[in-house]
Design a protein around this motif. Structure first.
Motif, short mmCIF file in Angstrom:
data_model
loop_
_atom_site.label_atom_id
_atom_site.label_comp_id
_atom_site.label_asym_id
_atom_site.label_seq_id
_atom_site.Cartn_x
_atom_site.Cartn_y
_atom_site.Cartn_z
N ALA A 1 -10.86 3.77 3.04
CA ALA A 1 -9.65 3.17 2.48
C ALA A 1 -9.36 1.83 3.14
N ALA A 2 -9.48 1.77 4.45
CA ALA A 2 -9.24 0.50 5.16
C ALA A 2 -10.24 -0.57 4.74
N ILE B 1 -9.20 -4.17 3.07
CA ILE B 1 -9.62 -5.44 3.66
C ILE B 1 -10.30 -6.31 2.61
N ARG B 2 -11.10 -5.72 1.75
CA ARG B 2 -11.75 -6.49 0.68
C ARG B 2 -10.70 -7.12 -0.23
N VAL C 1 0.85 -1.19 0.00
CA VAL C 1 0.00 0.00 0.00
C VAL C 1 0.89 1.24 0.00
N GLY C 2 1.01 1.84 -1.15
CA GLY C 2 1.77 3.08 -1.27
C GLY C 2 0.96 4.08 -2.06
N THR C 3 1.58 4.73 -3.03
CA THR C 3 0.81 5.58 -3.94
C THR C 3 -0.30 4.76 -4.58
N GLY C 4 0.02 3.51 -4.98
CA GLY C 4 -0.97 2.57 -5.49
C GLY C 4 -1.13 1.40 -4.54
N VAL C 5 -1.86 0.39 -4.98
CA VAL C 5 -2.09 -0.82 -4.19
C VAL C 5 -1.96 -2.04 -5.09
N GLY D 1 -8.10 2.06 -2.06
CA GLY D 1 -7.60 2.30 -0.71
C GLY D 1 -6.18 2.82 -0.66
N SER D 2 -5.66 3.22 -1.79
CA SER D 2 -4.27 3.69 -1.88
C SER D 2 -4.14 5.14 -1.45
#
Length: 309
Positions: free
Chosen positions: A224-225, A229-230, A116-120, A145-146
């Motif tokens: 985002a969280a 999680i999904r 998890v950074g700029t993207g996911v 969520g990124s």
């Protein structure tokens, strides 16, 4: 100083080269590559890596493994390898996505790494060594969520506050970075080819506002969280193992991490700590279960390219 190898993590906001040698890991950073950046991304990445290798005094590296968030076309892969072979002709060079590199270094076992950074991107590895990935679709189609998505939500919240003629912590934070929120400023953000990095930069302010009790910022991080999680849940199902390691600069932000920990506690998943950065060697990754997810440059020790990207 000569290094025997180097990992390179190509992100949207930052590129990091981790040079290994003499029992140490030295990290050198440069600007990342935006999905909307013009030109041959393979050549651009090769030039950045060349500068970092010189800075790290690692131009005699024998092994180089690149994990890239940028999905390169076949001609760009050829361009990348051609440019690097000129710079480090004797090295074994491999290319994969940033999530697979993160999984190999942070877990190197059945389970999931959620980067998890700029993207996911999430990568799942099964007990028999099968590797699959989830998300990693980029800032428009995915990266759920990124930091870039949190930044986009923050930007929208700031402009909503302008419409409602009210001040808010998020509006003030965005105005500090962009200036007065006019229609031109909104257009200028997306007109800049480095807009994903710009939006991701707002995530820090969202975390800070949430830590100070701002409900609007807290709701953004909650969303985002939930998205993360999904993605983790799908990845764990594919891996057949419940261990999840969360990596990445945004994934390590305390305000987000706290929310993720609470959600993991309600799931049949275990939030695990990553391996130490020197726990897994480059040669082990290049020849192990991840090899099928790696594209290799042609060299004297390999007669054909292998794997896919």
């Amino acid at each position: 100083m000569t290094s025997v190898g180097a990992f390179v993590d190509i992100g949207k906001s930052q590129t990091r080269l981790h040079a290994l040698g003499s029992g140490q890991i030295r990290t050198h950073s440069a600007e990342g590559i935006s999905p909307s950046e013009k030109g041959d991304h393979g050549r651009i990445i090769a030039e950045t890596i060349g500068r970092l290798l010189a800075e790290a005094e690692a131009e005699s590296a024998t092994h180089l493994l690149i994990g890239s968030t940028s999905e390169l076309s076949a001609p760009e892969v050829e361009s990348l390898f051609h440019e690097l072979r000129v710079r480090i002709p004797e090295a074994v060079i491999g290319l994969t996505d940033d999530g697979t590199l993160s999984h190999a270094r942070a877990l190197n076992a059945p389970g999931v790494v959620l980067a998890v950074g700029t993207g996911v991107i999430a990568v799942a590895r099964t007990a028999d060594g099968g590797v699959s990935r989830f998300d990693g679709w980029g800032p428009l189609a995915g990266d759920r969520g990124s930091a870039v998505e949190v930044g986009r939500w923050a930007l929208r919240a700031a402009y909503r506050a302008v419409d409602e003629a009210r001040h808010s912590p998020l509006r003030r934070a965005v105005e500090q970075m962009l200036g007065e929120l006019t229609p031109y400023v909104a257009r200028a953000v997306v007109a800049d080819e480095r807009w994903p990095a710009t939006l991701a930069g707002f995530a820090v302010q969202v975390c800070d506002a949430a830590d100070h009790g701002d409900a609007e910022a807290g709701a953004i991080l909650d969303d985002a969280a939930d998205e993360l999680i999904r993605t983790a849940r799908m990845s764990v199902a594919a891996a057949g193992a419940g261990d999840v390691v969360v990596t990445g600069r945004f994934g390590e932000a305390p305000a987000l991490r706290t929310r993720l920990a609470l959600r993991f506690a309600d799931e049949d998943m275990r939030l695990s700590a990553p391996l130490p950065p020197d726990a897994v060697g480059i040669e082990e990754i290049l020849s192990g279960p991840y090899a099928s997810s790696i594209t290799f440059a042609w060299d004297d020790r390999r007669t054909a390219s292998r794997g896919g990207y």
